[in-house]
Design an enzyme around this catalytic site. Structure first.
Site, mmCIF file in Angstrom:
data_model
loop_
_atom_site.group_PDB
_atom_site.id
_atom_site.type_symbol
_atom_site.label_atom_id
_atom_site.label_comp_id
_atom_site.label_asym_id
_atom_site.label_seq_id
_atom_site.Cartn_x
_atom_site.Cartn_y
_atom_site.Cartn_z
ATOM 1 N N ASP A 102 46.240 34.463 34.900
ATOM 2 C CA ASP A 102 45.446 35.037 35.984
ATOM 3 C C ASP A 102 44.474 36.074 35.422
ATOM 4 O O ASP A 102 44.683 37.286 35.541
ATOM 5 C CB ASP A 102 46.381 35.652 37.021
ATOM 6 N N HIS A 146 42.397 34.839 40.235
ATOM 7 C CA HIS A 146 42.583 34.456 41.639
ATOM 8 C C HIS A 146 41.563 35.127 42.556
ATOM 9 O O HIS A 146 41.383 34.703 43.701
ATOM 10 C CB HIS A 146 44.020 34.740 42.105
ATOM 11 N N SER A 195 44.086 43.806 43.468
ATOM 12 C CA SER A 195 44.037 42.659 42.568
ATOM 13 C C SER A 195 42.882 42.775 41.583
ATOM 14 O O SER A 195 41.787 43.200 41.934
ATOM 15 C CB SER A 195 43.832 41.373 43.366
#
Length: 283
Positions: A123, A76, A225
């Site tokens: 992901d 992402h 992230s």
């Protein structure tokens, strides 16, 4: 640390619009670009596999060195921004995200073909750099677990990154993110329990796992992230998503690296000669 990682991507979209763009989120895109909340500062020599993925002065995501020219991160972090990913850089060897260490440009990227941007399933992504990092005590590779490995419930793992430390800070303000690298220790949560907390959201126990405290208090968050979760000097997870940061009954969700080891090595071998994949230094 908490995981609204899409925020990071919103910042990067400034490259296209020259302004910070707020992307509308679907009901399931409740992702918190993770930050370390209630963690502690850490020197890069303690986590020398950690890298910062940056665009100009903005922190895009975290990542980890798995070979001299290869970075493991979250899909992402890159999805939808293929036109500008070559403008991003990767910094290694520094616990300050804005200075020091070595910088490399991104030559090529590979997002997992089955990545689901709405639910953040699969992901995971790989970045190939324009040159190898010079491995030393502050820049090393991290080992990957065997294919099919899952971290054991109840065991502790280390998550590091430059994500927000104050959950209330404005995620669109670059100054909300710490200059210095932080870490937090989180226990692996039983997936059945995690799924109960997130019963309204799509999850896959074969591809993901959860970590954190039922009572909250410590977590990853916006800016973390793509960063590594390490256990016994192996990378077992990639910071993926979550709801709020460090709140009770809202653990972090991580991509399980062990599910993707064959995919990772097959991708690396398809783009790099075998000798260039050898690391001379590991943690």
């Amino acid at each position: 640390m908490s995981l609204l990682y899409f925020f990071i991507i919103l910042i990067v979209s400034a490259a296209i619009s020259n302004s910070l763009i707020s992307k509308p989120l679907s009901n399931e895109t409740h992702l918190r670009h993770r930050r370390i909340v209630n963690g502690q500062r850490i020197q890069i020599a303690k986590v020398p596999y950690q890298v910062a993925i940056i665009w100009r002065s903005y922190l895009v995501c975290g990542g980890s060195i798995i070979a001299p020219t290869w970075i493991l991160t979250a899909a992402h972090c890159l999805q939808g921004y293929e036109p500008i990913y070559k403008e991003m850089k990767v910094r290694a060897g520094s616990d300050r995200r804005h200075i020091g260490g070595e910088l490399r440009k991104i030559r090529w990227q590979r997002i997992h073909a089955q990545f689901h941007p709405k639910h953040l399933i699969n992901d995971i992504a790989l970045l190939n750099l324009d040159g190898p990092f010079q491995l030393n005590q502050d820049v090393v590779c991290i080992r990957l677990p065997p294919q099919g490995h899952f971290p054991t419930e109840g065991e502790n793992a280390l998550v590091s990154g430059w994500g927000k430390t104050d959950p209330k800070a404005d995620k669109k303000n670059p100054d909300s993110y710490p200059v210095n690298l932080n870490f937090v220790i989180l226990p692996i949560m039983p997936f059945v329990q995690c799924r109960m907390f997130y019963k309204k959201f799509t999850m896959d126990g074969d591809l993901q796992f959860c970590a954190g405290f039922v009572t909250g208090g410590k977590d990853a968050c916006t800016g973390d992230s793509g960063g590594p979760m390490a256990m016994n000097n192996y990378q077992v997870g990639v910071v993926s998503w979550g709801l709020s940061c460090a709140k009770p009954r809202q653990p972090g969700v991580f991509t399980n690296v062990g599910t993707y080891v064959d995919w990772i090595y097959n991708t690396l071998k398809s783009k790099t000669r075998a000798g260039a994949l050898q690391c001379s230094r590991y943690l």
